[in-house]
Motif scaffolding. Sequence first.
Motif, short mmCIF file in Angstrom:
data_model
loop_
_atom_site.label_atom_id
_atom_site.label_comp_id
_atom_site.label_asym_id
_atom_site.label_seq_id
_atom_site.Cartn_x
_atom_site.Cartn_y
_atom_site.Cartn_z
N ALA A 150 -8.20 -4.98 1.07
CA ALA A 150 -7.85 -3.66 0.54
C ALA A 150 -8.42 -3.47 -0.87
O ALA A 150 -8.93 -2.40 -1.20
CB ALA A 150 -6.33 -3.51 0.52
N VAL A 205 -6.28 0.62 3.50
CA VAL A 205 -6.48 0.09 4.85
C VAL A 205 -5.35 0.55 5.79
O VAL A 205 -4.18 0.31 5.50
CB VAL A 205 -6.52 -1.46 4.82
CG1 VAL A 205 -6.64 -2.02 6.24
CG2 VAL A 205 -7.68 -1.95 3.97
N SER C 114 -4.59 -1.95 -4.63
CA SER C 114 -4.17 -1.60 -3.27
C SER C 114 -2.68 -1.29 -3.31
O SER C 114 -2.00 -1.60 -4.29
CB SER C 114 -4.47 -2.76 -2.33
OG SER C 114 -3.84 -2.57 -1.08
N CYS C 116 0.41 -2.12 -0.91
CA CYS C 116 0.62 -2.93 0.29
C CYS C 116 2.05 -2.79 0.82
O CYS C 116 3.01 -3.04 0.09
CB CYS C 116 0.30 -4.39 -0.01
SG CYS C 116 0.30 -5.41 1.48
#
Lengths: 389, 159, 194
Positions: A150, A205, C114, C116
Amino acid sequence: MRRIRRKVAVVGAGLTLFMRRALETGKELSYYAASQALESAGLRLRDIEAVVVSSGPDAFDGVHMKGEWLSDGAGGYCKPIMRSYVGGGSGVFSIIHGWYMVASGMFDTVLVVAEEKMSSCQPHPQGAFLTIFDHTLERPLGPNLLWIFALEQSRYMHTYGISNEEIALVSVKNKRNALNHPCAQVAAELTVQDVLSSEVVAWPVHRLMVSPVSDGAAAIVLASEHVAKRITDKPVWVEGVGWCLDTSYWGNRDLAYPRYVEYAARMAYEMAGIREPRKEIHVVEPYDPFAYKELHHLEGLLLAERGKAAEDLVNGRFDRDGELPSCPSGGLMGVGNPIAAAGLMKVCEIFWQLRGEAGKRQVPGNPKKGLAQAWGDLMQIGTVVVLGR
Amino acid sequence: MGIREKPTRMDQVQSWRADFPVEYLYTTGVAGERFAKTLRERGMLAATRCQRCGVTYLPPRIYCQRCFADLSESWVEVPLQGVIHTYTVVPVRATGEPSQSLEVIAYIRIDGTEGGILGRVAVSPEAVYIGMAVEGVLAPPAERRGAVTDIRYFKPILS
Amino acid sequence: MARKRESSPQNPHDVGRVMREIPERPRGTPLKDQDIREGKVSLIAWKPHLEYRWDSGVAISRFLLGLKEGKILGVRCHSCGRTVTPPRAFCEWCFRPVDEWVELKDTGTVNTFSICYVTWDMKPLEIPQIPAVIEIDGTHPRVGFLHLLGGIGEKDVEAIRRRVRVGMRVQAVWKSPAERVGAITDILYFQPLE
């Protein structure tokens, strides 16, 4: 780099089904693929002089020295056998490993077998990947494998202004291509919207941008020139090999561009005498464990301009009937991702494509040169092979 | 201050601890399924035989490792009977704790096969010898799980 | 090889059937979760008991002691001129020992991040983690390390992306001196400076 005089051919290939969980043990899967590769080459086990076994981390299986454990199923009983392992790059590294066993003049016939059985690892095979992170500086933060993909995708998108719609199109293309692959695990007809509607696992992602957990095996047979010419009228030559490893201080490098893949590709192109890869490579199988990786790698392989692979994809350049068919097999996103076996599956695909034996997946235009690439470790290795006929 | 300077005090030396949170669930495979079923249901050992090479494999495998013939349809069954190929006497457990008593651990060549099985032999360390004929003692049928642990132990065959 | 003669491959006309392409029914027996739950296949379970203690070495030991004092340390190589962190005893470019320790600031720039929503074993996370590579001020360009972003106070992707972007300036939020033990987690997270 010295010029290698002894030519090496791929003369057979074999593949099992790729599946979420196989009844078969790793040895049994290896046997299926290896015996099929031998049969396709018209050879028997006694004709094989040496064996290469390739498989991912021992931690997937909880079997120490997995290569040795797999050896009898891979045809290595009482033969010179070596394991080939560079993480995700292993599958393509295994043909390189087999290549130098033949190119060196030491052997005339080598069987290369790649196997992975990820389903044994509970509760999730990602557990085996936790150990790739630095034990002192990264693991205490509670990382998981999705993070590094990611983070790389995020940097890649930011640097070149690429949208997630464009990334999602890789999933659509590869899962569709895989509908024609008899071994495929996750083939599907999807839209970009379907991919973007699947849940976010680690932004940017989405679930459908990630290849599955798989069990499976693949195998090829390599032969020296004089043997290849005796047993087949369609040898596929190993024309170039390359590999390169970047630093494991992955936070210290440019995540938007895989320069180690470029170095590996340049090594293979030089050996193959390729000056203009975009014109001279007719079919390519770049490594696609995550959707964006296919584009990232096409750029590293110098088969697309930096930051422009997404645009080429949208314009259909990488379709099966496009200017440069990419992942005509369906790739890891469509066929599945039993790590080492997935890389060698790509080599099998180029072999079948160049021989005109890819069935419904056959790309048009009678391709003469193809390339397979894999990638792995801590986002740091590129392994490349150029095949030609 | 140069990096070449080595830490000299123990409180400057750091370390980090962690465990590895995985476990495994293995399928026993095409050959393993047949082996388990045969042991559970009939108390016999299933082996595969390659006619061409004249070899009977135990543990069974679906291929001949010598000639790569497909042996998935080539089964034989043999009783739990064989001879001690080699043995050791173990005074401690794997954890390092002392065992209650000395244990004889042997590799037993099963009659009629190329292979064999690792097992515990109910015999005193003074009496055991290489070449001793032994037979397996199985768990009662209702308690068998189809695992190698269904073989509780081996005992000498009294002639 | 001495064995070359006897093991030379057979002639093509000896070969009964040479197979092409992938067979229509490739080998392999897929199992369903149901097969496992219903005990249709024979399975063996094993749980290893493994624990590790890793020595931190010369450079990282000192880095960890720095964290305990609330400092981020780097090292400099006089040959290539780079200042890097995490510290290392040798420069991997020049392959020689690095020359000096450098105390860096605890501020930096987000290189990438990111958001997550799952743990490593794919369990959902209600509050996402925001891993990021932070380029620490005072180092060579694009030199950073993995850490977490925090203090954002949002849960969904769009709201977080309104607060966090690549290139954003951030600063370390430290545990109190009494709580620090000499670990990367002595920094709780990095938070936006703006």
